[in-house]
Scaffold this motif. Structure first.
Motif, PDB file in Angstrom:
ATOM      1  N   VAL A   1       7.148   8.589  13.025  1.00 26.82           N
ATOM      2  CA  VAL A   1       6.867   9.695  12.366  1.00 26.82           C
ATOM      3  C   VAL A   1       6.986   9.389  10.767  1.00 26.82           C
ATOM      4  O   VAL A   1       6.443   9.562   9.969  1.00 26.82           O
ATOM      5  N   GLY A   2       8.081   8.616  10.645  1.00 23.11           N
ATOM      6  CA  GLY A   2       8.235   8.111   9.221  1.00 23.11           C
ATOM      7  C   GLY A   2       7.223   7.311   8.586  1.00 23.11           C
ATOM      8  O   GLY A   2       6.766   7.436   7.194  1.00 23.11           O
TER       9      GLY A   2
ATOM     10  N   ARG B   1       1.818   9.976   2.257  1.00 24.51           N
ATOM     11  CA  ARG B   1       2.559   9.990   1.020  1.00 24.51           C
ATOM     12  C   ARG B   1       1.561   9.575  -0.157  1.00 24.51           C
ATOM     13  O   ARG B   1       1.673   9.820  -1.140  1.00 24.51           O
ATOM     14  N   VAL B   2       1.143   8.071   0.277  1.00 29.44           N
ATOM     15  CA  VAL B   2       0.156   7.601  -0.682  1.00 29.44           C
ATOM     16  C   VAL B   2      -1.412   8.051  -0.576  1.00 29.44           C
ATOM     17  O   VAL B   2      -2.152   7.400  -1.049  1.00 29.44           O
TER      18      VAL B   2
ATOM     19  N   MET C   1       0.787  -1.277  -0.015  1.00 31.20           N
ATOM     20  CA  MET C   1       0.171  -0.117  -0.140  1.00 31.20           C
ATOM     21  C   MET C   1       0.924   1.226   0.123  1.00 31.20           C
ATOM     22  O   MET C   1       0.535   2.390  -0.712  1.00 31.20           O
ATOM     23  N   LYS C   2       1.864   1.314   0.666  1.00 35.27           N
ATOM     24  CA  LYS C   2       2.919   2.437   0.757  1.00 35.27           C
ATOM     25  C   LYS C   2       3.921   2.426  -0.405  1.00 35.27           C
ATOM     26  O   LYS C   2       4.747   3.369  -0.353  1.00 35.27           O
TER      27      LYS C   2
ATOM     28  N   LYS D   1      -5.509   5.949   7.019  1.00 28.50           N
ATOM     29  CA  LYS D   1      -5.726   5.208   8.184  1.00 28.50           C
ATOM     30  C   LYS D   1      -4.538   5.348   9.187  1.00 28.50           C
ATOM     31  O   LYS D   1      -3.407   4.546   8.968  1.00 28.50           O
ATOM     32  N   LEU D   2      -4.767   6.268  10.055  1.00 30.40           N
ATOM     33  CA  LEU D   2      -3.566   6.877  10.776  1.00 30.40           C
ATOM     34  C   LEU D   2      -3.529   6.381  12.149  1.00 30.40           C
ATOM     35  O   LEU D   2      -2.730   6.622  13.041  1.00 30.40           O
TER      36      LEU D   2
END
Length: 116
Positions: free
Chosen positions: A80-81, A88-89, A36-37, A93-94
């Motif tokens: 954080v990364g 970015r994508v 996904m990323k 969903k954080l």
């Protein structure tokens, strides 16, 4: 303060240790997250090793406080990364990453508060 330091550190270590095992055994969830990323799947075991190192470093901090503080700081940077990679994508969903980030920040805070 000692009880908070021990509790938060152990909880953060357990959370990250479980995540590390999930990454290292080849579970489908970390692979799906990497896809996904848009990260290479070859990164999954490396990310798992970073989580494992952070988890063990938190526990080592009971003996060498500087190691625990550095491990917590490393985990803060890791998550954080991870959140940046989600953003970015376009993923929203954080919550999971935010919970892990919060535990890492809490572990860093209690370590620094207790020892310095």
């Amino acid at each position: 303060m000692f009880a908070a330091y021990v509790t938060v550190t152990i909880v953060a270590s357990v959370f990250n240790g479980i995540a590390a095992v999930t990454y290292l055994i080849g579970h489908d969830y970390p692979k799906a997250q990497a896809d996904m990323k848009r990260l290479p799947r070859s990164w999954v075991p490396r990310l798992g090793m970073l989580l494992a190192a952070g988890s063990l470093g938190l526990l080592a901090g009971f003996v060498v406080p500087l190691v625990g503080a550095l491990a917590a700081a490393g985990l803060v940077l890791y998550f954080v990364g991870a959140l940046i990679a989600h953003l970015r994508v376009g993923s929203r969903k954080l919550v999971g990453g935010a919970v892990f980030l919060a535990t890492a920040v809490a572990a860093l805070f209690v370590n620094l508060s207790y020892h310095w």
